[in-house]
Write an enzyme that holds these catalytic residues in place. Structure first.
Site, PDB file in Angstrom:
ATOM      1  N   SER A 120     -46.522  87.387  17.262  1.00 14.38           N
ATOM      2  CA  SER A 120     -45.349  86.964  18.459  1.00 14.38           C
ATOM      3  C   SER A 120     -44.128  86.655  18.173  1.00 14.38           C
ATOM      4  O   SER A 120     -43.973  85.831  19.254  1.00 14.38           O
ATOM      5  CB  SER A 120     -46.802  86.842  19.414  1.00 14.38           C
ATOM      6  OG  SER A 120     -46.424  88.419  20.506  1.00 14.38           O
TER       7      SER A 120
ATOM      8  N   ARG B  52     -34.329  93.656  25.888  1.00 15.85           N
ATOM      9  CA  ARG B  52     -35.018  92.434  26.803  1.00 15.85           C
ATOM     10  C   ARG B  52     -35.221  91.539  26.338  1.00 15.85           C
ATOM     11  O   ARG B  52     -35.571  91.033  25.275  1.00 15.85           O
ATOM     12  CB  ARG B  52     -36.413  93.663  26.549  1.00 15.85           C
ATOM     13  CG  ARG B  52     -37.838  93.305  27.355  1.00 15.85           C
ATOM     14  CD  ARG B  52     -38.421  92.029  27.152  1.00 15.85           C
ATOM     15  NE  ARG B  52     -39.535  91.768  28.280  1.00 15.85           N
ATOM     16  CZ  ARG B  52     -40.692  90.739  27.626  1.00 15.85           C
ATOM     17  NH1 ARG B  52     -40.328  89.784  26.771  1.00 15.85           N
ATOM     18  NH2 ARG B  52     -41.065  90.857  28.039  1.00 15.85           N
TER      19      ARG B  52
ATOM     20  N   THR C 268     -47.454  82.133  29.185  1.00 16.49           N
ATOM     21  CA  THR C 268     -47.985  83.360  28.342  1.00 16.49           C
ATOM     22  C   THR C 268     -48.998  84.515  29.205  1.00 16.49           C
ATOM     23  O   THR C 268     -49.167  84.233  30.133  1.00 16.49           O
ATOM     24  CB  THR C 268     -48.809  83.115  26.987  1.00 16.49           C
ATOM     25  OG1 THR C 268     -49.351  84.257  25.850  1.00 16.49           O
ATOM     26  CG2 THR C 268     -50.412  82.632  28.171  1.00 16.49           C
ATOM     27  N   GLY C 269     -48.270  85.834  28.283  1.00 16.96           N
ATOM     28  CA  GLY C 269     -48.247  87.112  28.899  1.00 16.96           C
ATOM     29  C   GLY C 269     -47.726  87.566  29.345  1.00 16.96           C
ATOM     30  O   GLY C 269     -46.340  87.995  29.071  1.00 16.96           O
TER      31      GLY C 269
ATOM     32  N   ASP D 188     -39.953  85.735  30.103  1.00 14.57           N
ATOM     33  CA  ASP D 188     -40.070  84.569  30.579  1.00 14.57           C
ATOM     34  C   ASP D 188     -39.820  83.401  29.381  1.00 14.57           C
ATOM     35  O   ASP D 188     -39.292  81.885  30.293  1.00 14.57           O
ATOM     36  CB  ASP D 188     -41.111  84.982  31.246  1.00 14.57           C
ATOM     37  CG  ASP D 188     -42.074  84.629  30.550  1.00 14.57           C
ATOM     38  OD1 ASP D 188     -42.794  85.853  29.217  1.00 14.57           O
ATOM     39  OD2 ASP D 188     -43.269  84.012  30.912  1.00 14.57           O
TER      40      ASP D 188
ATOM     41  N   THR E  57     -41.236  82.752  21.246  1.00 16.01           N
ATOM     42  CA  THR E  57     -42.236  83.550  21.038  1.00 16.01           C
ATOM     43  C   THR E  57     -41.006  85.241  20.839  1.00 16.01           C
ATOM     44  O   THR E  57     -40.031  84.915  20.472  1.00 16.01           O
ATOM     45  CB  THR E  57     -42.270  84.170  23.263  1.00 16.01           C
ATOM     46  OG1 THR E  57     -43.694  85.726  22.393  1.00 16.01           O
ATOM     47  CG2 THR E  57     -41.728  84.626  23.636  1.00 16.01           C
TER      48      THR E  57
ATOM     49  N   THR F  31     -47.508  84.005  22.360  1.00 13.14           N
ATOM     50  CA  THR F  31     -46.404  82.984  22.791  1.00 13.14           C
ATOM     51  C   THR F  31     -47.493  81.679  22.419  1.00 13.14           C
ATOM     52  O   THR F  31     -47.870  81.660  22.863  1.00 13.14           O
ATOM     53  CB  THR F  31     -45.664  83.556  23.897  1.00 13.14           C
ATOM     54  OG1 THR F  31     -45.549  84.660  23.856  1.00 13.14           O
ATOM     55  CG2 THR F  31     -45.530  82.076  24.535  1.00 13.14           C
TER      56      THR F  31
HETATM   57  C1  SD4 Z   1     -42.721  87.743  26.415  1.00 13.80           C
HETATM   58  N1  SD4 Z   1     -44.542  86.572  27.653  1.00 13.80           N
HETATM   59  O1  SD4 Z   1     -42.193  88.147  25.970  1.00 13.80           O
HETATM   60  C2  SD4 Z   1     -43.951  86.953  26.715  1.00 13.80           C
HETATM   61  C3  SD4 Z   1     -45.235  87.155  25.977  1.00 13.80           C
HETATM   62  C4  SD4 Z   1     -46.231  86.738  26.170  1.00 13.80           C
HETATM   63  O2  SD4 Z   1     -48.507  85.798  25.219  1.00 13.80           O
HETATM   64  O3  SD4 Z   1     -46.285  85.275  26.198  1.00 13.80           O
HETATM   65  N2  SD4 Z   1     -47.214  87.137  24.741  1.00 13.80           N
HETATM   66  O4  SD4 Z   1     -43.105  88.143  28.129  1.00 13.80           O
END
Ligand code: SD4
Length: 323
Positions: free
Chosen positions: A84, A214, A237-238, A217, A204, A186
Site C-alpha cells: 500500500s 482517484r 490513515t484509512g 487524503d 501511499t 499508508t
Molecule cells: C487513501 N488514506 O488513499 C489512504 C489509504 C490509507 O492506510 O491510509 N491506507 O485513502
C-alpha cells in the site's frame, strides 16, 4: 488603467488601516508546553518501526525533523512487500499503481504530489516541489515529468505479487475496502528533532482497486498531514474520503492549538467523522504530537496500531478506538 490605479491606491490605503488581529481568538493553550528536545518519531502501522529507526538515526545525529521524516518514509516506499506504499502497491482498477505523498517542514512549507506513476520515491518528489518550485502540489503527468526532469528514475511499481492480486480481484471486480486490510499501510510519520521542531510526511499507493484518477487524503495538506510548529502535527490513515470531508489533520492541529491534548484532538477528529457517516465498515486512524512531545492516537475501529520511537525505545502500540 487610471481607474485600476485609483482602485489600487484606495485598497492600499484601506489595507494600511487593516488590523491583522484574528477575528476568532483561539483559546489559550492549557499549559505552556516546554518543547520536548530529546527527539521523537511516531508513525502509522507496523512498517513504522523501520521508518522510525531510520528517521531517529537522523535526529540522533543532529539532523532536522524534515530530513528525518523524508528519509524515514523512504524506507517504506522502497519495501516491495508492503502493498500500500510505493513499489509493490496494489494498483487501481485498470492495473496502474498511482502514488500520493506529501511533506511539511517546521517553517510551514509544504510539498505534495498526487496521482504520480513510475516513480519510486514520491515523498522525495514532494520535497523537491516544496524546496525548488513556487508551488505546493503537482499532479499526474506533470508531477511525473517534473520527477524525471529532476533525475528520478522511471521504475516499474507493479510487482508480480500485486499484479496477481489485481488479476484475482478482476474476477469479481467488487470494490469493498476491508477494514485494516485493503486500506491498510499508508505511512504517516511525524518527527520532532532535538531543537523541538516538528515535521511530517505521508505517502501511499492509496486504496486498492480505486477508480483511475482517484486521489485520497494522503497528499492533501491538512487532510492526510498537517504540521504547525507552534502547536504540533497530525497525520491520518484509512479511508481517505472520510478524512478529506473533515480535513482531519488540520482539525486536530487546530484543536490542539485551542488547548486539546493530542489524544483529545484525535478522538474529536474521529467523532466528527462518525457523527456524519455510517462508519460500520470504514476505518480511519489518526496520530498526533504536540510541542511537549505528548502523543495521541485514535481510530474508528480496533486494529489500528502505530510505532513510537521515544526515549530510546521503538515500539508498536495499539491505538484506542471508538467502537
Ligand atoms: C487513501 N488514506 O488513499 C489512504 C489509504 C490509507 O492506510 O491510509 N491506507 O485513502
Amino acid at each position: 488603467m487610471s481607474n485600476r490605479r485609483s482602485f489600487l491606491k484606495r485598497s492600499g490605503a484601506a489595507l494600511a488601516g487593516l488590523s491583522l488581529a484574528p477575528l476568532v481568538k483561539a483559546q489559550p493553550v492549557k499549559k505552556d508546553p516546554i518543547p520536548y528536545k530529546k527527539g521523537l518519531v511516531i508513525s502509522t502501522w507496523w512498517h513504522g518501526l523501520a521508518a522510525n529507526d531510520e528517521a531517529h538515526k537522523i535526529i540522533a545525529n543532529g539532523g532536522t525533523a524534515v530530513d528525518a521524516a523524508e528519509m524515514g518514509v523512504r524506507i517504506t516506499e522502497a519495501d516491495a512487500t508492503g502493498q500500500s506504499v510505493g513499489v509493490g502497491g496494489l494498483p487501481d482498477r485498470d492495473g496502474n499503481v498511482t502514488l500520493d505523498a506529501c511533506i511539511m517542514d517546521s517553517k510551514g512549507n509544504a510539498g505534495s504530489v498526487c496521482f504520480l506513476q513510475d516513480i519510486l520515491h514520491p515523498v522525495s518528489v514532494a520535497r523537491k516541489v516544496m524546496d525548488d518550485t513556487p508551488h505546493v502540489m503537482l499532479a499526474g503527468e506533470g508531477a511525473r515529468r517534473f520527477a524525471l526532469d529532476n533525475g528520478f528514475e522511471k521504475t516499474k511499481l507493479l510487482t508480480p505479487e500485486s499484479e496477481k492480486a489485481w488479476k484475482e480481484w478482476l474476477k469479481e471486480k467488487e470494490y469493498k475496502p476491508i477494514i485494516n486490510i485493503e486500506n491498510h499501510d499508508t505511512i504517516g510519520l511525524l518527527s520532532m528533532d532535538k531543537a523541538g521542531d516538528i515535521a511530517g510526511a505521508c505517502t501511499t499507493s492509496g486504496l486498492a482497486y480505486k477508480m483511475h484518477g482517484r486521489v485520497g487524503d494522503s497528499p492533501i495538506i491538512g487532510a492526510g498531514l498537517f504540521v504547525d510548529n507552534e502547536v504540533g502535527g497530525a497525520t491520518a490513515t484509512g479511508l481517505g474520503e472520510l478524512v478529506l470531508r473533515t480535513l482531519g489533520s488540520f482539525l486536530i492541529v487546530e484543536l490542539m492549538r485551542q488547548g486539546a491534548s493530542p489524544q483529545e484532538a484525535c478522538e474529536e477528529g474521529v467523532r466528527r467523522i462518525a457523527e456524519r457517516n455510517n462508519v460500520k465498515d470504514m476505518q480511519v486512524g489518526y496520530l498526533a504530537v504536540n510541542k511537549a512531545g505528548e502523543v495521541g492516537a485514535y481510530a474508528i475501529h480496533p486494529g489500528f496500531n502505530y510505532a513510537l520511537h521515544r526515549d530510546g525505545h521503538n515500539e508498536m502500540i495499539d491505538a484506542k478506538s471508538m467502537l
